[in-house]
Structure formats: C-alpha cells, structure tokens
Design an enzyme around this catalytic site. Structure first.
Site, PDB file in Angstrom:
ATOM      1  N   SER A  25       0.864  -1.186   0.000  1.00  0.00           N
ATOM      2  CA  SER A  25       0.000   0.000   0.000  1.00  0.00           C
ATOM      3  C   SER A  25       0.897   1.231   0.000  1.00  0.00           C
ATOM      4  CB  SER A  25      -0.861  -0.022   1.269  1.00  0.00           C
ATOM      5  OG  SER A  25      -1.335   1.258   1.579  1.00  0.00           O
ATOM      6  N   TYR A  58      -2.936  -1.112  10.060  1.00  0.00           N
ATOM      7  CA  TYR A  58      -2.903  -1.443   8.629  1.00  0.00           C
ATOM      8  C   TYR A  58      -1.556  -1.052   8.024  1.00  0.00           C
ATOM      9  CZ  TYR A  58      -4.160  -1.185   3.641  1.00  0.00           C
ATOM     10  OH  TYR A  58      -4.188  -1.330   2.273  1.00  0.00           O
TER      11      TYR A  58
END
Ligand SMILES: NC(=O)c1ccc[n+]([C@@H]2O[C@H](COP(=O)([O-])OP(=O)(O)OC[C@H]3O[C@@H](n4cnc5c(N)ncnc54)[C@H](OP(=O)(O)O)[C@@H]3O)[C@@H](O)[C@H]2O)c1
Length: 245
Positions: free
Chosen positions: A153, A166
């Site tokens: 990400s 995350y």
C-alpha cells in the site's frame, strides 16, 4: 498506470492462486488472469462471492476455476498445508500466487488502536500471509517459473497518521517479500510486492466514504502490473515494490 501491454493468452496453462478473489481488486485479477488462459484458484472468505466469480469466469469461456473457501483470520498452519497438498494433487504445481486479501481494521489515532483490531489486522495481513507463503513453497518448486506477489500500500513503506495497524502490517508485508526474494534469488521463484494505489473497491470506499469514485482508478485500470508479474515477461524481476499506478 504501469506501462505494460497485456498480451492475449499470455497466462495460458498457468495455475494461479488469488486470495480475496471474491471482491475488489482480487476479483478483477481472477477474471483477468482467467481471460488470459490461466486456471485460477479462487480463495476467499464469502463462498457466495467466490461462486459468483466462478460463474463469471465460466461464462466468459475461460478455463474452469477452483474454489477454496478459507477465512484467513481463523485458518491454521494445517489448513494451509492441506490446501497446498490439494493444489499439488490436483494441478501438479503452482505457477503464481497473488496474495491480495487483507483488512483495513480501523483508521484511528495510534493512542486509541484497540488491541483486538490490532490482533485481527496482524493475523489476516501478516501471519496468514506468512503461513500461506510458507505452505505454498513446495508447490512453487514444482513449477518451471513461479511468481509470488504480495500486496502492499502507499502506507506500506511510509507511515501515515491514523493508518495504524494497517500501515504497520504493510511494512511487515514488504519485509516478508524482501526476505523471501533474497533467499530465493537465483531460484525459479521470484517474489515482489504491488502497491495498487487508490482504486475503487469496498475497502477504498470504507476508508474514503465521501470521495468521488469517478476520480480514482478502477480495478480493471490497474491490471497491467498484475498481469505482468504473473507472466513470463517478469521472470527476472525479484524483490521489487512496484506501483500499479
Ligand atoms: N483499494 C485500494 O485503494 C487499495 C490501495 C492500496 C492497497 N490496497 C490493497 O489491495 C488489496 C485488495 O484491496 P481491495 O481494495 O480490493 O479490498 P476489498 O475490496 O476489501 O477486498 C478484499 C478481499 O479480501 C477478502 N478478505 C478479507 N478478509 C479476509 C479473510 N479473513 N479471509 C479471506 N479473505 C478475506 C475479502 O473477502 P470478503 O469480501 O468475503 O470479505 C475481499 O474479497 C488489499 O491487500 C489492500 O490492502 C488497496
């Protein structure tokens, strides 16, 4: 977008596992891989979603896929080993795996990250990826060339406020990719990580509910990198973090 021209039949006869294949980017990757000739193994949590993807793949005239319903939150080492044995028993090898499934947890200040959310995010985004990758290694060794692709990400190599568990889990994902890539350098296995960039999916919509969805990429837009990493054109690419956009 990543500059790569997708070639017809470029994944012909390849056996490719896609996790999180029922929705979002994973669903599109499964449909795209199948349309290029791959036999796709659809792994995910919600059986109905996997069955819908199965039906779409059959309807588009692609090779019949396989379905593996598995919840990465509760799965054990034995579940992954049994899964890998089934793949070898049925297909004789594994040419590629797109480890795509993950969860967002909650966007919150570091000070208020709940321990349970932290544990769930680490279980699904890190521990399950580790167990899965480890269990699949024997199946990769049976392939002429094999490709393992993790999913990172924009917050996977630069931390960002409120992206807590995350973001930290994606740093671990990139670390895992680098360790495997270094160990298997000079082998038939290559290992890389994809950074999809902002893409219109359920996960993105839960992180940015007010965003104008027409302004961001669709899962289909970002497929060139996803195909490249599974195709023989990327045989010499190893240990890279690559932006899909
Ligand atoms: N979309 C973006 O803008 C973006 C940006 C950067 C990185 N990424 C990364 O790209 C990947 C795909 O994201 P996405 O946006 O497509 O996410 P998504 O829309 O939330 O889809 C995630 C998929 O993973 C599956 N999954 C979630 N938890 C699971 C579990 N415990 N066991 C098995 N499967 C599980 C989901 O299955 P169910 O539907 O059955 O729950 C779903 O099919 C993720 O790794 C994400 O971190 C996405």
């Amino acid at each position: 977008m990543f500059d790569y021209q997708i070639k017809e039949n470029s994944l012909q006869d390849k056996i490719i596992l896609v996790t999180g294949a029922g929705d979002g980017i994973g669903k599109q990757a499964a449909l795209t891989y199948a349309s290029l000739g791959a036999t796709v193994i659809l792994l995910g949590k919600t059986v109905e979603k996997l069955e819908n993807v199965y039906d779409e793949i059959v309807a588009q005239g692609s090779p019949e896929p396989a379905i593996i319903p598995l919840d990465l939150k509760g799965a054990t080492k034995k579940n992954y080993q049994d899964m890998a044995s089934t793949i070898v028993g049925q297909f004789g090898r594994l040419d590629g795996a797109l480890l795509n499934a993950s969860i967002l947890g909650e966007l919150t200040p570091f000070e208020t990250i709940h321990e349970q959310i932290w544990n769930d995010v680490m279980q699904v985004n890190v521990t399950a990826q580790f167990l899965l990758a480890q269990a699949l290694l024997p199946a990769f060794k049976l392939a002429k060339h094999a490709s393992l692709a993790f999913t990172s990400s924009g917050v996977g190599n630069k931390g960002r406020a409120f992206w807590g568990a995350y973001s930290i889990s994606k740093f671990a994902t990139e670390g895992m990719m680098q360790v495997i890539a270094d160990e298997y350098d000079e082998s038939n296995l290559r290992c890389n990580a994809i950074n999809p960039g902002a893409t219109n999916t359920p996960m993105r919509n839960s992180a940015y509910p007010a965003e104008d969805k027409d302004t961001i990429a669709t899962p289909k837009d970002i497929m060139p990198l996803y195909v490249y990493l599974m195709s023989d054109d990327s045989i010499d690419v190893n240990g890279q973090r690559i932006n899909a956009q």
